[in-house]
Write a protein that holds these residues in place. Structure first.
Motif, PDB file in Angstrom:
ATOM      1  N   TYR A   1     166.150  91.722  94.170  1.00  0.00           N
ATOM      2  CA  TYR A   1     165.573  92.997  93.709  1.00  0.00           C
ATOM      3  C   TYR A   1     164.061  92.857  93.519  1.00  0.00           C
ATOM      4  O   TYR A   1     163.268  93.650  94.050  1.00  0.00           O
ATOM      5  CB  TYR A   1     166.262  93.403  92.410  1.00  0.00           C
ATOM      6  N   LEU A   2     163.642  91.829  92.797  1.00  0.00           N
ATOM      7  CA  LEU A   2     162.213  91.619  92.562  1.00  0.00           C
ATOM      8  C   LEU A   2     161.492  91.193  93.839  1.00  0.00           C
ATOM      9  O   LEU A   2     160.344  91.587  94.066  1.00  0.00           O
ATOM     10  CB  LEU A   2     162.009  90.579  91.466  1.00  0.00           C
ATOM     11  N   ALA A   3     162.175  90.412  94.676  1.00  0.00           N
ATOM     12  CA  ALA A   3     161.562  89.990  95.945  1.00  0.00           C
ATOM     13  C   ALA A   3     161.292  91.189  96.842  1.00  0.00           C
ATOM     14  O   ALA A   3     160.260  91.244  97.528  1.00  0.00           O
ATOM     15  CB  ALA A   3     162.469  88.984  96.658  1.00  0.00           C
ATOM     16  N   ALA A   4     162.217  92.167  96.843  1.00  0.00           N
ATOM     17  CA  ALA A   4     162.044  93.356  97.686  1.00  0.00           C
ATOM     18  C   ALA A   4     160.847  94.183  97.228  1.00  0.00           C
ATOM     19  O   ALA A   4     160.038  94.638  98.051  1.00  0.00           O
ATOM     20  CB  ALA A   4     163.310  94.200  97.659  1.00  0.00           C
ATOM     21  N   ILE A   5     160.712  94.385  95.930  1.00  0.00           N
ATOM     22  CA  ILE A   5     159.591  95.172  95.413  1.00  0.00           C
ATOM     23  C   ILE A   5     158.268  94.451  95.680  1.00  0.00           C
ATOM     24  O   ILE A   5     157.299  95.057  96.149  1.00  0.00           O
ATOM     25  CB  ILE A   5     159.770  95.447  93.912  1.00  0.00           C
ATOM     26  N   GLU A   6     158.242  93.160  95.393  1.00  0.00           N
ATOM     27  CA  GLU A   6     157.030  92.368  95.655  1.00  0.00           C
ATOM     28  C   GLU A   6     156.702  92.396  97.147  1.00  0.00           C
ATOM     29  O   GLU A   6     155.535  92.543  97.546  1.00  0.00           O
ATOM     30  CB  GLU A   6     157.239  90.922  95.199  1.00  0.00           C
ATOM     31  N   GLY A   7     157.740  92.287  97.983  1.00  0.00           N
ATOM     32  CA  GLY A   7     157.530  92.305  99.426  1.00  0.00           C
ATOM     33  C   GLY A   7     156.982  93.627  99.919  1.00  0.00           C
ATOM     34  O   GLY A   7     156.163  93.661 100.851  1.00  0.00           O
ATOM     35  N   LEU A   8     157.407  94.733  99.310  1.00  0.00           N
ATOM     36  CA  LEU A   8     156.920  96.058  99.712  1.00  0.00           C
ATOM     37  C   LEU A   8     155.426  96.195  99.413  1.00  0.00           C
ATOM     38  O   LEU A   8     154.662  96.697 100.254  1.00  0.00           O
ATOM     39  CB  LEU A   8     157.713  97.141  98.978  1.00  0.00           C
ATOM     40  N   PHE A   9     154.987  95.738  98.251  1.00  0.00           N
ATOM     41  CA  PHE A   9     153.564  95.796  97.922  1.00  0.00           C
ATOM     42  C   PHE A   9     152.754  94.873  98.842  1.00  0.00           C
ATOM     43  O   PHE A   9     151.639  95.225  99.260  1.00  0.00           O
ATOM     44  CB  PHE A   9     153.345  95.398  96.457  1.00  0.00           C
ATOM     45  N   LYS A  10     153.298  93.700  99.167  1.00  0.00           N
ATOM     46  CA  LYS A  10     152.585  92.784 100.064  1.00  0.00           C
ATOM     47  C   LYS A  10     152.460  93.374 101.459  1.00  0.00           C
ATOM     48  O   LYS A  10     151.425  93.218 102.121  1.00  0.00           O
ATOM     49  CB  LYS A  10     153.310  91.436 100.109  1.00  0.00           C
ATOM     50  N   GLN A  11     153.501  94.063 101.916  1.00  0.00           N
ATOM     51  CA  GLN A  11     153.428  94.671 103.242  1.00  0.00           C
ATOM     52  C   GLN A  11     152.400  95.796 103.277  1.00  0.00           C
ATOM     53  O   GLN A  11     151.717  95.993 104.282  1.00  0.00           O
ATOM     54  CB  GLN A  11     154.808  95.174 103.671  1.00  0.00           C
ATOM     55  N   ALA A  12     152.284  96.538 102.176  1.00  0.00           N
ATOM     56  CA  ALA A  12     151.253  97.579 102.104  1.00  0.00           C
ATOM     57  C   ALA A  12     149.874  96.950 102.276  1.00  0.00           C
ATOM     58  O   ALA A  12     149.008  97.480 102.986  1.00  0.00           O
ATOM     59  CB  ALA A  12     151.350  98.315 100.769  1.00  0.00           C
TER      60      ALA A  12
END
Length: 300
Positions: A251-262
């Motif tokens: 869950y936290l990896a997905a949110i962190e990953g979304l911000f990194k992809q932005a």
């Protein structure tokens, strides 16, 4: 975003990804073994017993498991026990320490205490206080110690880097706010089950670095008639992802990953707006997974 009913979510579950490399008959047996590892903790079964129950010789199970997962069956089972213990100790109203130890398959509270001290450098009491008073970054750092080990970083983070995203323009949206004290998705799933898919959660991006308890989550039912809306989300562009996950780590990896992809895509995140979370599906089986949609506002 594409209608979730016609779209397969991205699977952010290391076990499911790794098992895809196995022949069908081996995969089925390993799936059975993993199911037992996760759902028979209180029985304190050893990995050898689990292998035999799954019709795999312990020798071959140990060799194949270690090659596939990058850790031995014993290490994996120990990590699963600790994940579950941390989850129970993190609860707003945790069980008695002895009950948690037995629920996770430890022989005693003292045995669990030794593992907590060795692996996390914490006592049960300090862990609970840490979760209550820590920030999301603190929690991510803690959970990273419990994640599936990879070559350079956890497999959860590796999968999040490959997570597909989509830039979508949304018209103004709304919901009817619901009073959910100490909001936590796991508690919501346990209480509402499939009805959780009616809910939307928003959190100010400017607050995401605060202590978890100080973030102003707003939760509401977005499936009511618009005349009942009392909370509104402005129109705009959002970077979106849809993922299936089964753990707080993912869950936290997905949110962190979304911000990194932005950041990688060169998008400017609107820091004055909100992170949006929705649940498209809840698996009420013992596996307990859920499909989340995460959206972050983008300035175009």
């Amino acid at each position: 975003m594409t209608d979730p009913a016609n779209k397969q979510p991205y699977v952010l579950v290391p076990e499911m990804t790794l098992l895809e490399t196995l022949p069908a008959h081996h995969k089925k047996r390993f799936e059975m073994a993993l199911f037992m590892m996760h759902n028979s903790l209180a029985e304190s079964l050893s990995w050898e017993q689990i292998a035999q129950e799954s019709a795999i010789s312990p020798y071959h199970f140990h060799r194949q498991f270690s090659q596939l997962f990058g850790e031995t069956p014993g290490q994996y089972l120990g990590r699963v026990r600790l994940q579950y213990a941390v989850s129970l100790l993190s609860s707003e109203t945790p069980l008695k320490i002895t009950d948690i130890a037995h629920e996770c398959g430890y022989s005693s509270s003292q045995a669990m205490a030794k593992v907590l001290k060795r692996e996390l450098g914490m006592t049960a009491k300090s862990l609970h206080q840490f979760v209550v008073s820590g920030t999301s970054a603190d929690m991510a750092q803690l959970l990273d110690k419990l994640s599936h080990p990879g070559s350079n970083q956890s497999i959860e983070k590796q999968l999040a880097q490959e997570m597909p995203t989509e830039l979508v323009w949304y018209p103004a949206r709304g919901m009817k706010v619901k009073d959910i004290p100490n909001f936590d998705w796991d508690d919501v799933f346990e209480t509402l089950g499939e009805k959780s898919t009616r809910l939307m959660s928003t959190a100010p991006i400017s607050e995401l670095e605060r202590k978890w308890k100080d973030i102003s989550f707003t939760v509401g039912d977005w499936q009511v008639d618009s005349e009942h809306y009392d909370y509104f989300i402005p129109e705009g562009y959002y970077l979106c992802c849809e993922v299936y996950l089964v753990s707080d780590i993912a869950y936290l990896a997905a949110i962190e990953g979304l911000f990194k992809q932005a950041e990688i895509l060169g998008y400017q995140v609107n820091e004055s707006a909100h992170l949006i979370e929705m649940v498209h599906h809840v698996d009420m089986s013992p596996i307990g997974g859920a499909t989340f949609a995460f959206q972050i506002p983008i300035i175009i």
